[in-house]
Motif scaffolding. Structure first.
Motif, PDB file in Angstrom:
ATOM      1  N   ILE A   1       1.880   5.512  -9.678  1.00 41.53           N
ATOM      2  CA  ILE A   1       0.734   5.256 -10.573  1.00 41.53           C
ATOM      3  C   ILE A   1       0.917   3.967 -11.372  1.00 41.53           C
ATOM      4  O   ILE A   1      -0.015   3.185 -11.532  1.00 41.53           O
ATOM      5  CB  ILE A   1       0.515   6.455 -11.534  1.00 41.53           C
ATOM      6  CG1 ILE A   1       0.091   7.681 -10.736  1.00 41.53           C
ATOM      7  CG2 ILE A   1      -0.514   6.124 -12.607  1.00 41.53           C
ATOM      8  CD1 ILE A   1       0.096   8.975 -11.526  1.00 41.53           C
ATOM      9  N   GLY A   2       2.141   3.746 -11.869  1.00 45.83           N
ATOM     10  CA  GLY A   2       2.342   2.560 -12.712  1.00 45.83           C
ATOM     11  C   GLY A   2       3.787   2.097 -12.736  1.00 45.83           C
ATOM     12  O   GLY A   2       4.545   2.528 -13.602  1.00 45.83           O
ATOM     13  N   PRO A   3       4.170   1.209 -11.798  1.00 46.13           N
ATOM     14  CA  PRO A   3       5.554   0.718 -11.773  1.00 46.13           C
ATOM     15  C   PRO A   3       6.002   0.098 -13.110  1.00 46.13           C
ATOM     16  O   PRO A   3       7.168   0.225 -13.485  1.00 46.13           O
ATOM     17  CB  PRO A   3       5.546  -0.344 -10.678  1.00 46.13           C
ATOM     18  CG  PRO A   3       4.352  -0.060  -9.851  1.00 46.13           C
ATOM     19  CD  PRO A   3       3.360   0.634 -10.715  1.00 46.13           C
ATOM     20  N   ALA A   4       5.075  -0.531 -13.820  1.00 50.22           N
ATOM     21  CA  ALA A   4       5.450  -1.140 -15.109  1.00 50.22           C
ATOM     22  C   ALA A   4       5.874  -0.045 -16.089  1.00 50.22           C
ATOM     23  O   ALA A   4       6.755  -0.257 -16.924  1.00 50.22           O
ATOM     24  CB  ALA A   4       4.286  -1.943 -15.672  1.00 50.22           C
TER      25      ALA A   4
ATOM     26  N   LEU B 206       9.968   3.551  -3.995  1.00 49.47           N
ATOM     27  CA  LEU B 206      11.215   3.375  -4.736  1.00 49.47           C
ATOM     28  C   LEU B 206      11.019   3.643  -6.222  1.00 49.47           C
ATOM     29  O   LEU B 206      10.022   3.214  -6.801  1.00 49.47           O
ATOM     30  CB  LEU B 206      11.730   1.949  -4.557  1.00 49.47           C
ATOM     31  CG  LEU B 206      12.127   1.571  -3.147  1.00 49.47           C
ATOM     32  CD1 LEU B 206      12.652   0.148  -3.118  1.00 49.47           C
ATOM     33  CD2 LEU B 206      13.184   2.519  -2.604  1.00 49.47           C
ATOM     34  N   PRO B 207      11.981   4.330  -6.820  1.00 45.05           N
ATOM     35  CA  PRO B 207      11.913   4.535  -8.268  1.00 45.05           C
ATOM     36  C   PRO B 207      12.547   3.353  -9.004  1.00 45.05           C
ATOM     37  O   PRO B 207      13.250   2.545  -8.389  1.00 45.05           O
ATOM     38  CB  PRO B 207      12.779   5.786  -8.452  1.00 45.05           C
ATOM     39  CG  PRO B 207      13.815   5.679  -7.377  1.00 45.05           C
ATOM     40  CD  PRO B 207      13.156   4.976  -6.216  1.00 45.05           C
TER      41      PRO B 207
ATOM     42  N   LYS C  18       0.835  -1.212   0.000  1.00 48.43           N
ATOM     43  CA  LYS C  18       0.000   0.000   0.000  1.00 48.43           C
ATOM     44  C   LYS C  18       0.863   1.253   0.000  1.00 48.43           C
ATOM     45  O   LYS C  18       1.325   1.693   1.057  1.00 48.43           O
ATOM     46  CB  LYS C  18      -0.900   0.012   1.251  1.00 48.43           C
ATOM     47  CG  LYS C  18      -1.931  -1.106   1.302  1.00 48.43           C
ATOM     48  CD  LYS C  18      -3.336  -0.539   1.108  1.00 48.43           C
ATOM     49  CE  LYS C  18      -4.387  -1.594   0.922  1.00 48.43           C
ATOM     50  NZ  LYS C  18      -4.790  -2.257   2.168  1.00 48.43           N
ATOM     51  N   PRO C  19       1.047   1.849  -1.190  1.00 46.85           N
ATOM     52  CA  PRO C  19       1.891   3.047  -1.241  1.00 46.85           C
ATOM     53  C   PRO C  19       1.400   4.149  -0.295  1.00 46.85           C
ATOM     54  O   PRO C  19       2.209   4.877   0.277  1.00 46.85           O
ATOM     55  CB  PRO C  19       1.802   3.510  -2.693  1.00 46.85           C
ATOM     56  CG  PRO C  19       1.028   2.503  -3.431  1.00 46.85           C
ATOM     57  CD  PRO C  19       0.540   1.458  -2.502  1.00 46.85           C
ATOM     58  N   GLU C  20       0.094   4.246  -0.098  1.00 48.14           N
ATOM     59  CA  GLU C  20      -0.434   5.323   0.756  1.00 48.14           C
ATOM     60  C   GLU C  20      -0.031   5.147   2.217  1.00 48.14           C
ATOM     61  O   GLU C  20      -0.114   6.073   3.013  1.00 48.14           O
ATOM     62  CB  GLU C  20      -1.955   5.473   0.599  1.00 48.14           C
ATOM     63  CG  GLU C  20      -2.798   4.272   0.982  1.00 48.14           C
ATOM     64  CD  GLU C  20      -2.949   3.228  -0.141  1.00 48.14           C
ATOM     65  OE1 GLU C  20      -2.159   3.256  -1.108  1.00 48.14           O
ATOM     66  OE2 GLU C  20      -3.849   2.375  -0.024  1.00 48.14           O
ATOM     67  N   GLN C  21       0.414   3.950   2.579  1.00 44.77           N
ATOM     68  CA  GLN C  21       0.896   3.732   3.953  1.00 44.77           C
ATOM     69  C   GLN C  21       2.396   4.003   4.074  1.00 44.77           C
ATOM     70  O   GLN C  21       2.959   3.960   5.158  1.00 44.77           O
ATOM     71  CB  GLN C  21       0.627   2.287   4.374  1.00 44.77           C
ATOM     72  CG  GLN C  21      -0.850   2.006   4.544  1.00 44.77           C
ATOM     73  CD  GLN C  21      -1.109   0.542   4.850  1.00 44.77           C
ATOM     74  OE1 GLN C  21      -0.233  -0.289   4.700  1.00 44.77           O
ATOM     75  NE2 GLN C  21      -2.327   0.240   5.259  1.00 44.77           N
ATOM     76  N   SER C  22       3.040   4.237   2.940  1.00 40.88           N
ATOM     77  CA  SER C  22       4.491   4.453   2.934  1.00 40.88           C
ATOM     78  C   SER C  22       4.786   5.939   3.069  1.00 40.88           C
ATOM     79  O   SER C  22       3.980   6.779   2.653  1.00 40.88           O
ATOM     80  CB  SER C  22       5.087   3.993   1.598  1.00 40.88           C
ATOM     81  OG  SER C  22       4.667   2.683   1.275  1.00 40.88           O
ATOM     82  N   ASN C  23       5.963   6.282   3.636  1.00 41.67           N
ATOM     83  CA  ASN C  23       6.366   7.685   3.532  1.00 41.67           C
ATOM     84  C   ASN C  23       7.479   7.868   2.494  1.00 41.67           C
ATOM     85  O   ASN C  23       7.983   8.949   2.293  1.00 41.67           O
ATOM     86  CB  ASN C  23       6.716   8.305   4.898  1.00 41.67           C
ATOM     87  CG  ASN C  23       7.726   7.482   5.665  1.00 41.67           C
ATOM     88  OD1 ASN C  23       8.508   6.763   5.077  1.00 41.67           O
ATOM     89  ND2 ASN C  23       7.709   7.613   6.994  1.00 41.67           N
ATOM     90  N   PHE C  24       7.838   6.773   1.818  1.00 44.34           N
ATOM     91  CA  PHE C  24       8.656   6.887   0.600  1.00 44.34           C
ATOM     92  C   PHE C  24       8.386   5.691  -0.291  1.00 44.34           C
ATOM     93  O   PHE C  24       7.951   4.636   0.186  1.00 44.34           O
ATOM     94  CB  PHE C  24      10.151   6.997   0.937  1.00 44.34           C
ATOM     95  CG  PHE C  24      10.812   5.707   1.336  1.00 44.34           C
ATOM     96  CD1 PHE C  24      11.526   4.953   0.415  1.00 44.34           C
ATOM     97  CD2 PHE C  24      10.716   5.233   2.634  1.00 44.34           C
ATOM     98  CE1 PHE C  24      12.134   3.765   0.774  1.00 44.34           C
ATOM     99  CE2 PHE C  24      11.328   4.043   3.007  1.00 44.34           C
ATOM    100  CZ  PHE C  24      12.047   3.310   2.069  1.00 44.34           C
TER     101      PHE C  24
ATOM    102  N   LYS D 131       9.376   1.055 -15.183  1.00 38.62           N
ATOM    103  CA  LYS D 131      10.312   0.044 -15.696  1.00 38.62           C
ATOM    104  C   LYS D 131      10.515   0.211 -17.207  1.00 38.62           C
ATOM    105  O   LYS D 131      11.643   0.157 -17.706  1.00 38.62           O
ATOM    106  CB  LYS D 131       9.723  -1.342 -15.378  1.00 38.62           C
ATOM    107  CG  LYS D 131      10.560  -2.508 -15.797  1.00 38.62           C
ATOM    108  CD  LYS D 131       9.856  -3.788 -15.328  1.00 38.62           C
ATOM    109  CE  LYS D 131      10.287  -5.007 -16.098  1.00 38.62           C
ATOM    110  NZ  LYS D 131       9.549  -6.210 -15.684  1.00 38.62           N
ATOM    111  N   TYR D 132       9.436   0.481 -17.925  1.00 35.12           N
ATOM    112  CA  TYR D 132       9.511   0.656 -19.384  1.00 35.12           C
ATOM    113  C   TYR D 132      10.346   1.892 -19.740  1.00 35.12           C
ATOM    114  O   TYR D 132      11.230   1.839 -20.597  1.00 35.12           O
ATOM    115  CB  TYR D 132       8.085   0.786 -19.947  1.00 35.12           C
ATOM    116  CG  TYR D 132       8.037   1.005 -21.439  1.00 35.12           C
ATOM    117  CD1 TYR D 132       8.169  -0.070 -22.317  1.00 35.12           C
ATOM    118  CD2 TYR D 132       7.883   2.287 -21.975  1.00 35.12           C
ATOM    119  CE1 TYR D 132       8.139   0.135 -23.690  1.00 35.12           C
ATOM    120  CE2 TYR D 132       7.854   2.492 -23.343  1.00 35.12           C
ATOM    121  CZ  TYR D 132       7.977   1.412 -24.199  1.00 35.12           C
ATOM    122  OH  TYR D 132       7.963   1.616 -25.549  1.00 35.12           O
ATOM    123  N   VAL D 133      10.079   3.002 -19.029  1.00 36.47           N
ATOM    124  CA  VAL D 133      10.829   4.247 -19.301  1.00 36.47           C
ATOM    125  C   VAL D 133      12.321   4.020 -19.006  1.00 36.47           C
ATOM    126  O   VAL D 133      13.193   4.467 -19.747  1.00 36.47           O
ATOM    127  CB  VAL D 133      10.262   5.430 -18.471  1.00 36.47           C
ATOM    128  CG1 VAL D 133      11.127   6.678 -18.608  1.00 36.47           C
ATOM    129  CG2 VAL D 133       8.825   5.741 -18.887  1.00 36.47           C
TER     130      VAL D 133
END
Ligand SMILES: C[C@@]1(CC(=O)O)c2cc3[nH]c(cc4nc(cc5[nH]c(cc(n2)[C@H]1CCC(=O)O)[C@@](C)(CC(=O)O)[C@@H]5CCC(=O)O)C(CC(=O)O)=C4CCC(=O)O)c(CCC(=O)O)c3CC(=O)O
Ligand SMILES: NC(=O)C1=CN([C@@H]2O[C@H](COP(=O)(O)OP(=O)(O)OC[C@H]3O[C@@H](n4cnc5c(N)ncnc54)[C@H](O)[C@@H]3O)[C@@H](O)[C@H]2O)C=CC1
Length: 223
Positions: A131-134, A113-114, A105-111, A137-139
């Motif tokens: 929003i979209g880790p995939a 990872l890129p 849950k990203p909303e529970q994180s305070n950071f 990864k593509y970029v």
């Protein structure tokens, strides 16, 4: 949600990774590259593969998570398959003002990872703000195609020459102008591996007292 990117000196941080599954191991693999002070990994069911255990700064504990595991740690990664547990870890970590990354849950994180492109002297981080880790990864893969050795070579030059430039005690404005000019002029030439022209340009651009260093700097690039 917008996340502020920053670069941490992990040599000053003790990290805790809870859950050594697919995601936990991926986070661990990235952490290892950045020389953390210490990493504790906790998992009651999965044994950490031996390649991880060979790092002297990694300690594996085959046990279930308990609150006291947070003691003495600064950065926490909650990567278990137990969503409730990840949530509890996040709450406890935040109460202690720790840095916390929950894989579920990203909303529970305070950071968060890129995706990263890691070269010797250059790190490029890409985030979609969760929003979209995939897509991140593509970029990363798209950008990687255009990142050749020229940037590392430029960084190698700067590692030597920038401290010497700063030592000349010229104004920040002059230093900025000179360093920007160096980068802009040399990167395209480094891309062609044309070290002779690099030497010529360095001699032309650098202030006179630094010209004696050019030979040594360019020789090191060839190795
Ligand atoms: C918010 C964040 C928090 C964090 O983990 O830090 C987060 C969260 C979640 N990831 C999920 C899924 C996937 N994650 C990846 C891959 C990566 N995930 C990474 C980061 C982040 N992931 C942070 C935001 C980064 C940003 O801002 O863009 C990368 C960049 C870095 C890293 O992890 O080291 C790494 C790239 C590795 C590389 O460079 O190759 C893939 C791709 C794949 O596996 O092929 C998938 C499947 C496809 C998809 O879902 O998009 C799910 C759903 C889980 C489920 O379905 O149950 C969640 C939870 C949720 O979104 O709620
Ligand atoms: N942030 C990200 O990039 C991604 C996040 N996820 C999410 O991350 C979580 C983990 O996914 P995977 O690693 O693929 O699962 P996994 O099943 O490979 O690993 C989970 C690990 O958690 C461990 N675990 C379970 N209970 C535990 C406890 N009490 N204490 C310590 N460890 C415990 C398990 O033994 C296992 O090794 C899932 O919730 C998944 O939805 C999944 C993909 C990407």
């Amino acid at each position: 949600m917008k996340y502020y990117p920053l670069s941490l000196n992990l040599a000053q941080f003790k990290c805790l990774v809870v859950g050594a599954g697919k995601v936990g191991k991926r986070k661990l693999q990235t952490l290892i590259k950045f020389n953390p002070l210490h990493i504790t990994v906790i998992d009651p069911y999965t044994v950490l593969p031996s390649n991880f255990l060979s790092y002297p700064f990694i300690q594996f504990k085959k046990k279930s998570f308990e609150e006291k595991d947070l003691n003495h740690h600064h950065i926490v990664f909650a990567c278990t398959s137990d969503i409730e547990l990840n949530s509890t870890i996040a709450d406890l970590a935040k109460k202690r003002n720790l840095l916390i990354n929950s894989a579920t849950k990203p909303e529970q994180s305070n950071f968060i990872l890129p995706a990263i492109i890691e070269k010797k002297h250059l790190t490029i981080s890409i985030s979609t703000h969760g929003i979209g880790p995939a897509l991140a990864k593509y970029v990363k893969n798209e950008i990687s195609k255009n990142i050749g050795p020229e940037y590392d070579l430029m960084a190698q030059i700067l590692e030597k020459i920038r401290p010497l430039i700063l030592k000349l005690n010229n104004s920040s404005e002059d230093n900025s102008k000179l360093l920007n000019q160096l980068v802009k002029t040399l990167v395209p030439v480094l891309k062609k591996n044309d070290f002779q022209t690099v030497a010529k340009l360095l001699k032309k651009i650098l202030p006179t007292p630094l010209i004696p260093y050019v030979g040594e700097i360019v020789d090191e690039l060839k190795n």
